[in-house]
Design a protein around this motif. Structure first.
Motif, PDB file in Angstrom:
ATOM      1  N   ARG A  77       0.851  -1.185   0.000  1.00 58.67           N
ATOM      2  CA  ARG A  77       0.000   0.000   0.000  1.00 58.67           C
ATOM      3  C   ARG A  77       0.890   1.239   0.000  1.00 58.67           C
ATOM      4  O   ARG A  77       2.073   1.179   0.348  1.00 58.67           O
ATOM      5  CB  ARG A  77      -0.965  -0.022   1.176  1.00 58.67           C
ATOM      6  CG  ARG A  77      -0.337   0.140   2.524  1.00 58.67           C
ATOM      7  CD  ARG A  77      -1.377   0.040   3.613  1.00 58.67           C
ATOM      8  NE  ARG A  77      -0.835   0.618   4.842  1.00 58.67           N
ATOM      9  CZ  ARG A  77      -1.537   0.975   5.870  1.00 58.67           C
ATOM     10  NH1 ARG A  77      -2.844   0.790   5.851  1.00 58.67           N
ATOM     11  NH2 ARG A  77      -0.980   1.496   6.932  1.00 58.67           N
ATOM     12  N   THR A  85      -0.164  -5.844   0.788  1.00 66.02           N
ATOM     13  CA  THR A  85      -1.604  -6.107   0.709  1.00 66.02           C
ATOM     14  C   THR A  85      -1.855  -7.385  -0.087  1.00 66.02           C
ATOM     15  O   THR A  85      -2.879  -8.027   0.083  1.00 66.02           O
ATOM     16  CB  THR A  85      -2.346  -4.935   0.038  1.00 66.02           C
ATOM     17  OG1 THR A  85      -1.780  -4.696  -1.267  1.00 66.02           O
ATOM     18  CG2 THR A  85      -2.244  -3.668   0.879  1.00 66.02           C
ATOM     19  N   GLU A  86      -0.899  -7.730  -0.950  1.00 59.94           N
ATOM     20  CA  GLU A  86      -1.017  -8.935  -1.774  1.00 59.94           C
ATOM     21  C   GLU A  86       0.365  -9.560  -1.958  1.00 59.94           C
ATOM     22  O   GLU A  86       1.361  -8.844  -2.082  1.00 59.94           O
ATOM     23  CB  GLU A  86      -1.554  -8.608  -3.167  1.00 59.94           C
ATOM     24  CG  GLU A  86      -2.927  -8.015  -3.205  1.00 59.94           C
ATOM     25  CD  GLU A  86      -3.338  -7.613  -4.617  1.00 59.94           C
ATOM     26  OE1 GLU A  86      -2.935  -8.299  -5.588  1.00 59.94           O
ATOM     27  OE2 GLU A  86      -4.058  -6.608  -4.739  1.00 59.94           O
ATOM     28  N   HIS A  88       1.868 -12.769  -4.428  1.00 53.17           N
ATOM     29  CA  HIS A  88       1.589 -13.813  -5.414  1.00 53.17           C
ATOM     30  C   HIS A  88       2.872 -14.600  -5.655  1.00 53.17           C
ATOM     31  O   HIS A  88       3.930 -14.023  -5.896  1.00 53.17           O
ATOM     32  CB  HIS A  88       1.079 -13.222  -6.728  1.00 53.17           C
ATOM     33  CG  HIS A  88       0.765 -14.267  -7.750  1.00 53.17           C
ATOM     34  ND1 HIS A  88      -0.249 -15.182  -7.589  1.00 53.17           N
ATOM     35  CD2 HIS A  88       1.347 -14.565  -8.927  1.00 53.17           C
ATOM     36  CE1 HIS A  88      -0.279 -15.993  -8.636  1.00 53.17           C
ATOM     37  NE2 HIS A  88       0.682 -15.633  -9.458  1.00 53.17           N
ATOM     38  N   ASP A 108      -0.436 -25.631  -2.751  1.00 53.95           N
ATOM     39  CA  ASP A 108      -1.454 -25.204  -1.785  1.00 53.95           C
ATOM     40  C   ASP A 108      -1.087 -25.667  -0.371  1.00 53.95           C
ATOM     41  O   ASP A 108      -1.152 -24.889   0.577  1.00 53.95           O
ATOM     42  CB  ASP A 108      -2.831 -25.761  -2.164  1.00 53.95           C
ATOM     43  CG  ASP A 108      -3.383 -25.175  -3.454  1.00 53.95           C
ATOM     44  OD1 ASP A 108      -2.859 -24.155  -3.933  1.00 53.95           O
ATOM     45  OD2 ASP A 108      -4.355 -25.750  -3.988  1.00 53.95           O
ATOM     46  N   GLU A 112      -0.139 -22.905   2.345  1.00 58.34           N
ATOM     47  CA  GLU A 112      -1.263 -22.673   3.262  1.00 58.34           C
ATOM     48  C   GLU A 112      -1.185 -23.470   4.563  1.00 58.34           C
ATOM     49  O   GLU A 112      -1.745 -23.055   5.567  1.00 58.34           O
ATOM     50  CB  GLU A 112      -2.578 -22.995   2.556  1.00 58.34           C
ATOM     51  CG  GLU A 112      -2.846 -22.085   1.372  1.00 58.34           C
ATOM     52  CD  GLU A 112      -4.033 -22.527   0.536  1.00 58.34           C
ATOM     53  OE1 GLU A 112      -4.768 -23.454   0.953  1.00 58.34           O
ATOM     54  OE2 GLU A 112      -4.226 -21.952  -0.553  1.00 58.34           O
ATOM     55  N   ALA A 124      -4.850 -10.485   6.588  1.00 59.82           N
ATOM     56  CA  ALA A 124      -5.475  -9.569   5.633  1.00 59.82           C
ATOM     57  C   ALA A 124      -4.724  -9.530   4.299  1.00 59.82           C
ATOM     58  O   ALA A 124      -5.267  -9.062   3.295  1.00 59.82           O
ATOM     59  CB  ALA A 124      -5.551  -8.164   6.225  1.00 59.82           C
ATOM     60  N   ILE A 125      -3.494 -10.033   4.270  1.00 56.24           N
ATOM     61  CA  ILE A 125      -2.738 -10.069   3.020  1.00 56.24           C
ATOM     62  C   ILE A 125      -3.365 -11.105   2.100  1.00 56.24           C
ATOM     63  O   ILE A 125      -3.557 -12.258   2.478  1.00 56.24           O
ATOM     64  CB  ILE A 125      -1.251 -10.424   3.268  1.00 56.24           C
ATOM     65  CG1 ILE A 125      -0.578  -9.347   4.118  1.00 56.24           C
ATOM     66  CG2 ILE A 125      -0.513 -10.581   1.933  1.00 56.24           C
ATOM     67  CD1 ILE A 125       0.829  -9.736   4.569  1.00 56.24           C
ATOM     68  N   LYS A 126      -3.686 -10.681   0.892  1.00 56.75           N
ATOM     69  CA  LYS A 126      -4.274 -11.594  -0.099  1.00 56.75           C
ATOM     70  C   LYS A 126      -3.140 -12.434  -0.702  1.00 56.75           C
ATOM     71  O   LYS A 126      -2.305 -11.909  -1.433  1.00 56.75           O
ATOM     72  CB  LYS A 126      -4.992 -10.801  -1.183  1.00 56.75           C
ATOM     73  CG  LYS A 126      -5.638 -11.670  -2.227  1.00 56.75           C
ATOM     74  CD  LYS A 126      -6.281 -10.845  -3.323  1.00 56.75           C
ATOM     75  CE  LYS A 126      -6.714 -11.756  -4.440  1.00 56.75           C
ATOM     76  NZ  LYS A 126      -7.011 -11.006  -5.666  1.00 56.75           N
ATOM     77  N   MET A 127      -3.115 -13.707  -0.323  1.00 57.90           N
ATOM     78  CA  MET A 127      -2.082 -14.618  -0.821  1.00 57.90           C
ATOM     79  C   MET A 127      -2.638 -15.422  -1.994  1.00 57.90           C
ATOM     80  O   MET A 127      -3.747 -15.946  -1.912  1.00 57.90           O
ATOM     81  CB  MET A 127      -1.644 -15.595   0.272  1.00 57.90           C
ATOM     82  CG  MET A 127      -0.929 -14.975   1.440  1.00 57.90           C
ATOM     83  SD  MET A 127       0.812 -14.659   1.129  1.00 57.90           S
ATOM     84  CE  MET A 127       1.456 -16.302   1.049  1.00 57.90           C
ATOM     85  N   SER A 128      -1.855 -15.516  -3.056  1.00 63.35           N
ATOM     86  CA  SER A 128      -2.226 -16.377  -4.177  1.00 63.35           C
ATOM     87  C   SER A 128      -0.961 -17.099  -4.635  1.00 63.35           C
ATOM     88  O   SER A 128       0.150 -16.627  -4.422  1.00 63.35           O
ATOM     89  CB  SER A 128      -2.846 -15.568  -5.316  1.00 63.35           C
ATOM     90  OG  SER A 128      -1.955 -14.574  -5.777  1.00 63.35           O
ATOM     91  N   HIS A 129      -1.167 -18.262  -5.231  1.00 66.45           N
ATOM     92  CA  HIS A 129      -0.022 -19.047  -5.665  1.00 66.45           C
ATOM     93  C   HIS A 129      -0.421 -19.942  -6.814  1.00 66.45           C
ATOM     94  O   HIS A 129      -1.550 -20.406  -6.901  1.00 66.45           O
ATOM     95  CB  HIS A 129       0.572 -19.860  -4.510  1.00 66.45           C
ATOM     96  CG  HIS A 129      -0.444 -20.334  -3.521  1.00 66.45           C
ATOM     97  ND1 HIS A 129      -1.192 -21.464  -3.703  1.00 66.45           N
ATOM     98  CD2 HIS A 129      -0.855 -19.793  -2.347  1.00 66.45           C
ATOM     99  CE1 HIS A 129      -2.009 -21.604  -2.683  1.00 66.45           C
ATOM    100  NE2 HIS A 129      -1.836 -20.609  -1.843  1.00 66.45           N
TER     101      HIS A 129
END
Length: 137
Positions: A77, A85-86, A88, A108, A112, A124-129
């Motif tokens: 941010r 905030t994110e 990836h 995953d 995770e 709150a951090i948007k995690m993607s993988h």
């Protein structure tokens, strides 16, 4: 676990583990960087933590791993503190027999469930993988 911090200059530091392993850290502008920043170290911690479990899980499934790498990208941010905030992460497997669905399931689990660093981050951090499978030639 204990880390000692040392001061080199205004925006340059080093951290030393209990085992004496040293990592240099700086907050210098991009064109003057000599070391990773604390936020870069955090991204490195997340991706390497997950990678250790991931490689172990692939080997336990007796899949061939010719090469393995990963890339983590964080979005911060603008306001202070400029926290993530994110995040990836994409892992690339060079393997003749590891399928994409199986690899994604393992990623995953690694990120995770098993990665202590990811588990320590703000929820709150948007995690993607994701995964990328490359077949060796």
């Amino acid at each position: 676990m204990k880390i000692k911090l040392g001061h080199l200059a205004d925006e340059e530091y080093y951290a030393v583990t209990e085992q004496g392993i040293r990592v240099d850290i700086d907050m210098l502008p991009s064109d003057q960087k000599k070391a990773m920043s604390p936020m870069q170290l955090l991204l490195s911690g997340v991706i390497s933590c997950a990678a250790v479990d991931l490689v172990s899980m692939v080997k336990k499934r007796r899949k061939t791993l010719v090469e393995f790498s990963g890339e983590a990208e964080g979005v911060r941010r603008d306001e202070i503190p400029k926290k993530f905030t994110e995040i990836h992460i994409v892992f690339t497997f060079v393997s003749p027999d590891l399928g994409e669905e199986e690899a994604q399931k393992l990623v995953d689990l690694a990120v995770e469930k098993y990665c202590s660093v990811a588990a320590s981050l703000d929820p709150a951090i948007k995690m993607s993988h994701g995964v990328k499978i490359v077949r060796p030639e």
